[in-house]
Enzyme design. Structure first.
Site: not given
Length: 370
Positions: A35, A130, A256, A304
């Site tokens: 999956k 679930r 940053y 990024m």
């Protein structure tokens, strides 16, 4: 030339991990769970390493079609079953087995016109909460399915919520055993953690094991146990190169937000990888990384397209570095050193599953068949 970041799928490691699973459950057949595009590896890239499995388990019809196009003629199981009635037509055409976890799926089967009855896996909600029928409703669901001419063999299935932790699986085993004691059909219970941790003393025979993450070289119970403890090999490496080296004076900051400040003179490497490549932005200073096979650490905030790393350990080890030096985000370096994906994920507050699945489409992927 293209940007230097590349992910590599290791075929031999997939084969070795599958063999390790078989040693853990020698009497069971094994689903290779593919999956999420084979946990981010790519079904087509992972197929050769996993074709020794007894079947492939996945989620959606498009993935099932891809496995059939690769030439697989054995069992394929849809772990969540069908999502609408017309999906059953493709199940018939592709000869897919499928889970049944709710009344609506039984209703779809009852209305389905087919000449070849379906093989289904009836899902029990034994405590995961679930998907599946509760133990109290499981027998009635089995009875409904068993009465349908559209249904052939019914297998019995559940999923463990705590196989990787201290609570274990006994409470769910008891619920499953009580509800299925005299029902015929093969059983499928063991996920990755149960296959490794609980297969030595099984209370319930599992005819089909469903390993997922262990096939891809990640420990389901990290940090209690490492992949090496379970004899697993890394199947996905993410490597890039240094773009630059910066010399920092004491007090200089990096990246940053000035999240990292140098306390002494130091060198920082800038690597071509960032959160747009799938590297977790929430990874912080201290997250492990390799440069030319030498372990060091991430410093500052992930950007990024770039991240920064401490080059001090390479200077101390006398290992040369500079523009173009190899950086291993996780997996195997060309020097043979291994950085387990679980260590990177743990330092970033996540799990190896997420890192594998998050590798971005812009990252070139290769296959190592050695």
């Amino acid at each position: 030339m293209p940007r230097p970041i590349q992910a590599t799928v290791h075929t031999a490691a997939l084969q070795q991990n599958l063999a390790q699973v078989r040693r853990s459950v020698p009497d069971a057949r094994v689903w290779a769970v593919v999956k999420a595009n084979a946990y981010g590896h790519g079904i087509e890239r992972a197929f050769e390493g996993l074709r020794g499995a007894d079947g492939f388990a996945l989620l959606d019809l498009a993935e099932a079609e891809r496995v059939r196009r690769l030439g697989w003629r054995g069992p394929i199981l849809l772990l969540e079953g069908v999502f609408e009635a017309r999906d059953l037509e493709l199940c018939s055409r592709l000869d897919l087995w499928h889970a049944v976890h709710c009344d609506e799926q039984i209703d779809m089967l009852a209305a389905h016109k087919t000449q070849v009855p379906h093989r289904v896996f009836l899902k029990m909600n034994s405590g995961m909460n679930r998907l599946g029928f509760t133990p109290e409703r499981y027998r009635s669901a089995w009875t409904r399915l068993n009465a349908l001419p559209q249904v052939d063999e019914i297998s019995l299935m559940t999923h463990f919520s705590d196989a990787d932790g201290p609570r274990g699986i006994a409470h769910q085993e008891e619920a499953f055993l009580a509800a299925t004691a005299d029902l015929p059909g093969e059983r499928s219970l063991a996920n990755s953690a149960a296959t490794l941790r609980h297969s030595a003393q099984p209370r319930i025979k599992s005819d089909w094991a469903r390993p997922g993450i262990v096939l891809y070289g990640s420990a389901p119970d990290f940090p209690e146990h490492s992949a090496a403890h379970w004899g697993l090999q890394p199947t996905l490496s993410l490597n890039t190169r240094l773009l630059a080296v910066q010399d920092l004076a004491p007090g200089a900051t990096v990246g940053y937000g000035s999240r990292f400040q140098a306390e002494v003179p130091m060198r920082v490497g800038i690597a071509a990888c960032g959160y747009a490549d799938g590297y977790p932005r929430h990874a912080d200073t201290g997250t492990p990384i390799l440069v030319n096979g030498v372990r060091t650490r991430l410093v500052g905030r992930v950007s990024m397209d770039m991240l920064m790393l401490d080059l001090t350990p390479l200077e101390q080890a006398g290992v040369p570095f500079g523009f173009g030096s190899e950086v291993t985000l996780w997996g195997r370096s060309s020097k043979g050193a291994v950085l387990p994906i679980d260590e990177v994920a743990h330092a970033a507050g996540t799990v190896g599953y997420e890192l594998m699945c998050a590798v971005a489409p812009r990252v070139a992927m290769a296959v190592d068949i050695g």
